[in-house]
Design an enzyme around this catalytic site. Sequence first.
Site, mmCIF file in Angstrom:
data_model
loop_
_atom_site.group_PDB
_atom_site.id
_atom_site.type_symbol
_atom_site.label_atom_id
_atom_site.label_comp_id
_atom_site.label_asym_id
_atom_site.label_seq_id
_atom_site.Cartn_x
_atom_site.Cartn_y
_atom_site.Cartn_z
ATOM 1 N N HIS A 75 16.073 -10.159 13.124
ATOM 2 C CA HIS A 75 15.848 -11.498 13.623
ATOM 3 C C HIS A 75 16.797 -11.618 14.746
ATOM 4 O O HIS A 75 17.700 -11.159 15.056
ATOM 5 C CB HIS A 75 16.358 -12.454 12.114
ATOM 6 C CG HIS A 75 17.912 -11.966 12.073
ATOM 7 N ND1 HIS A 75 19.414 -12.668 12.645
ATOM 8 C CD2 HIS A 75 18.713 -11.259 11.084
ATOM 9 C CE1 HIS A 75 20.097 -12.291 12.224
ATOM 10 N NE2 HIS A 75 20.147 -11.125 11.072
ATOM 11 N N ASP A 77 17.616 -14.745 15.765
ATOM 12 C CA ASP A 77 18.683 -15.967 15.531
ATOM 13 C C ASP A 77 19.895 -15.576 15.042
ATOM 14 O O ASP A 77 20.277 -14.619 14.522
ATOM 15 C CB ASP A 77 18.022 -16.999 14.439
ATOM 16 C CG ASP A 77 17.938 -16.344 12.981
ATOM 17 O OD1 ASP A 77 17.567 -15.308 13.168
ATOM 18 O OD2 ASP A 77 18.046 -17.192 12.205
ATOM 19 N N GLU A 141 16.278 -16.239 10.035
ATOM 20 C CA GLU A 141 16.896 -15.361 8.788
ATOM 21 C C GLU A 141 18.373 -16.187 8.535
ATOM 22 O O GLU A 141 18.625 -16.061 7.254
ATOM 23 C CB GLU A 141 17.312 -14.134 9.446
ATOM 24 C CG GLU A 141 17.524 -13.084 8.300
ATOM 25 C CD GLU A 141 18.988 -13.168 7.898
ATOM 26 O OE1 GLU A 141 19.185 -12.553 6.825
ATOM 27 O OE2 GLU A 141 19.776 -13.323 8.716
HETATM 28 ZN ZN LIG Z 1 21.700 -10.881 10.115
#
Ligand SMILES: [Zn+2]
Length: 383
Positions: A75, A77, A141
């Site tokens: 991820h 983010d 996530e």
């Molecule tokens: Zn993580």
Amino acid sequence: MADGNNNSPHGAVFDLLSELISRRSLTPDDAGCCDLLESRLAPLGFRFERIDAEGVTNLWATLGSGAPLMILAGHTDVVPTGPLEKWLSDPFTPTVRDGVLYGRGAADMKSGIAAMICAVERVLATGPLRGTLAFLITSDEEGMARHGTRHVVEVLRARGVKPDYAIVGEASSNETLGDRIVVGRRGSLGCNLRVLGKQGHVAYPHKGDNPVHRLMPALAEMVATQWDAGNAHFPPTSFQISNFHSGTGANNVIPGEADVVFNFRYCTESTAESLKARVHAILDRHCPRYEADWWHTGEPFLTEQGELIRAAVASIQDLTGSAPEFFTGGGTSDARFIAPWGAQTVELGPINDSIHKLNEHVKIEDLERLSRLYEGILRRLLG
Ligand SMILES: [Zn+2]
């Protein structure tokens, strides 16, 4: 650029990680991270599909065809920074101090992504791979995780895509790189429960129906229940009440309803369905009227053995000289969506002691080593 051609003092993984940290990808904003990853993967021949949903950026990139299908998952983010004045340097300005790189996402988990990309570049520089190599990258996530990996898995599953292996680049290591891999996670099942009664005057209890009195023995039974005994890889399933509300505030009114929120963290000895059925059996005995609103945010998974585990252990042993500990604790990750899809799944990444904290960081020397670990697994399974 392959590692061998990289002339920067800290190596190719460091350089890519620095570029990723500079992008302020506060969940669920990808902030251009996937564009950057595509620019690295395009020259290698990867095909791209954006499976975006509800403002979430999801990248599905594939190379090759047929089985085995290996997914490298991550991820882009990051979690919020917390108070900026408590950071020693700006969280989105990658900063080196004493052999350590500081920045939000340094450990969770832009280093995992950068190390994966560089590993793939190195492996492909020496020849093609068999099967299909894929990246599944999301920007959702750390938030609700509804429109990220879960969504991509639904879309691909409906198309009949079947993964064999998945490596999730989350920070799994404990004290030294590769000392621990995550091979499973507990499931999470929760319930908003409302028990209905009949409001009345406390002096006339026969004219009311007190939902608290009905709920208490039911909850006492649930708290005392041993849901299972756990197994070699997981502790027993745990039940916890997180909220309990009832009453009007007046001291002479029987409340009309009582609300409880509870959560199971459950192991592979139980299922969401079995736990729900047992809770309903208890409630049915004590509470004539209730509404149960369940939420199921993750299946438990366990990859106990198989080629992926063997390849991960062998790569780690090559690099560190010791075998990793197998771990199933800690919080959730997107592995909870990928493993039930049928892939052997492990989480392998940098040391996790600074994740979500102020002054998040990663040791610079671990970056190239992490990339070597991924490279070792790829060569063993797809070489
Ligand atoms: Zn993580």
